[in-house]
Design a protein around this motif. Structure first.
Motif: not given
Length: 524
Positions: A307, A309, A502, A507-508, A511, A514-515
């Motif tokens: 992913i 980041a 973005k 936001a990172n 993410s 969630t991972a």
């Protein structure tokens, strides 16, 4: 010799080279030549080092000097062998080099499986260095991610490598620090193992004890591979998933300081092999951008395991930017004029020498333009000497390293931010943080036309791209921005909006969280 050492420490490269060349042209003196050969090596003057070393073959410390020369080029096995039959000091050096070579060859820590029950929602980060003792981009990225993860609901603990920060001169460091609510634990045993392979084993055992107390459900570490080896051993002992975050291609960073032949060396080959092993064995690989992801996939790592980041911003960088003149007043710079410049580590691959050359072309025509260089590094003395030779040193400002909390003020003090990186394997792949921060401040960016930078700067949208190592093209792009208020404003606004959309640490963190949850579901 004292004069040469003083010149080396002051960054007077030309003076060091001149004095060493005088030594080469003079009479041979074994022990003196051996010492001067080591000084030349430390300054990267390998041809001079070889010449002096050839005249010192009978000096008492020749074998150690020869081993260090071989090690410098990445010939690890030959360096160890070169110390066969040496005295006590040579044997100690041989043991140290042999231990490091063993790690590069794959010697990893071993731990027994533990009876362990993790606590959901806890993550332990294992770091090379950290705030408040190191203010690097690495330390700031780690801190920003962890602070954002805590805000998103995870319980976070950071642990730094064994011996840090005492080993970097922070002798009064405490065993724990808390920065912005993020907890940092230090591994500070009374004695450190003497060789790298033994020290990694010691580090894994120490980290395991912290993990047994904290009871994380996920372990997260960063490049380079030795961190991954330690965390993998602990994760397997506990039966929990672990994450490897690839923030750079350190084998290429090392090779960039040696020349193209370094890419064929034993060290480079083993370095890349160990990085691949760690990425393959991790449960999840995190990286900074698409160029780096492509390189990881090319090494044989499945794309679905990776992913992105990206480097991001938070805190003061999210606040509404102030005018450049107001920011200059706040940080103590002259308010008038037009400022171009950068906030960067001052190392060769950043290309600050090309920026100074580009500025010189502009300064001849525009006496109102100043160049601001914020940061420090091994290239600073050489760059300051170049600034003096330019004839415009009174308009070129070097601030040195500034506290992290003031960095946003220096970004805002600029009218245009410049990222003049050289065209190297490492700079083509690794995306830096500082231009993202500049865009958040609504400052247009002029960057080298390299794949990693093109992920951040879109030509004509939020900045301009210039040919790498082409000071005339950099000057041309800068002049187009200097001469157009409308263009600067339009690019700056677009850059800030793109970052807000973005590239935030929040936001990172979401993410990553969630991972992590997906990893834990797979483990159940």
């Amino acid at each position: 010799m004292p004069v040469v050492l003083a010149a080396l420490s002051n960054g007077s490269d030309d003076d060091v080279k001149r004095r060493l060349e005088l030594a080469v042209s003079g009479r041979a003196n074994g022990e003196r030549d051996r010492r001067l050969a080591e000084i030349a090596l430390s300054g990267g003057l390998t041809e001079i080092s070889d010449t002096l070393l050839a005249r010192a073959s009978r000096a008492p410390g020749f074998k150690s000097a020869r081993a260090r020369r071989l090690w410098h080029d990445g010939n690890l096995g030959d360096a160890v062998t070169a110390l066969d039959g040496s005295g006590a000091a040579g044997r100690r050096l041989q043991a140290r080099l042999a231990g490091e070579r063993a790690v590069f060859a794959g010697a990893a820590p071993l731990l027994q499986r533990q009876d362990f029950t993790p606590v959901s929602g806890r993550v332990l980060h294992f770091l090379t260095n950290s705030l408040p003792h190191t203010g690097s981009g690495y330390a700031q990225r780690s801190h920003s991610i962890m602070a954002a993860q805590q805000e998103a609901g995870w319980d976070v603990l950071a642990v730094t490598r064994i011996g840090y920060p005492v080993q970097v001169g922070k002798f009064l460091a405490r065993a724990c620090d808390v920065v912005d609510g993020v907890r940092y634990r230090r591994l500070l045993p009374s004695r450190l193992a003497l060789t790298m392979d033994a020290r990694l084993q010691q580090q894994a055992e120490e980290l395991l004890q912290v993990a047994l107390q904290f009871r994380p459900s996920v372990l997260h570490t960063t490049t380079h591979f030795v961190n991954g080896m330690v965390v993998q051993a602990v994760a397997e002992a506990l039966g929990i998933p672990w994450v490897y975050e690839v923030r750079g291609q350190l084998s290429d960073t090392w090779a960039a300081t040696r020349g193209p032949e370094a890419r064929g060396s034993e060290k480079y080959r083993l370095f890349q092999a160990r990085e691949t092993d760690v990425m393959r064995d991790a449960d999840l690989v995190v990286t900074l951008g698409h160029a780096m992801k492509a390189n990881i996939v090319a090494a044989g790592i499945p794309g679905e395991k990776i992913i992105i980041a990206p480097n991001a911003v938070g805190g003061a960088f999210l606040h509404q930017p102030v005018a450049a003149a107001d920011a200059r007043r706040e940080v103590g710079l002259p308010e008038d004029g037009f400022y171009i410049g950068t906030v960067s580590s001052l190392v060769a691959y950043e290309g600050i020498d090309d920026l100074i050359e580009a500025y010189t072309l502009i300064a001849r025509k525009r006496p109102d333009v100043r160049l601001l260089i914020v940061g420090d590094g091994v290239s600073r003395p050489l760059l300051q000497a170049q600034a003096r030779r330019s004839g415009f040193s009174d308009r070129i400002i070097f601030t040195g390293r500034v506290p992290q909390e003031r960095a946003v003020g220096y970004h805002r003090a600029l009218d245009v931010f410049v990222v003049p990186r050289k065209d190297l394997e490492v700079t083509r792949s690794v995306t830096p943080l500082k231009p993202v921060e500049a865009l958040a401040c609504a400052r247009p960016v002029v960057a080298s036309r390299l794949p990693a930078l093109m992920e951040i700067v879109t030509d004509g949208v939020n900045g301009l791209l210039a040919n790498a190592e082409d000071s005339q093209d950099v000057a041309l792009k800068l002049e187009s921005l200097i001469n157009s208020d409308e263009l600067r404003t339009r690019l700056g606004r677009a850059g800030r909006q793109d970052v807000l959309d973005k590239r935030t640490w929040r936001a990172n963190a979401l993410s990553l969280n969630t991972a992590y949850e997906r990893l834990l579901v797979v483990r159940r």
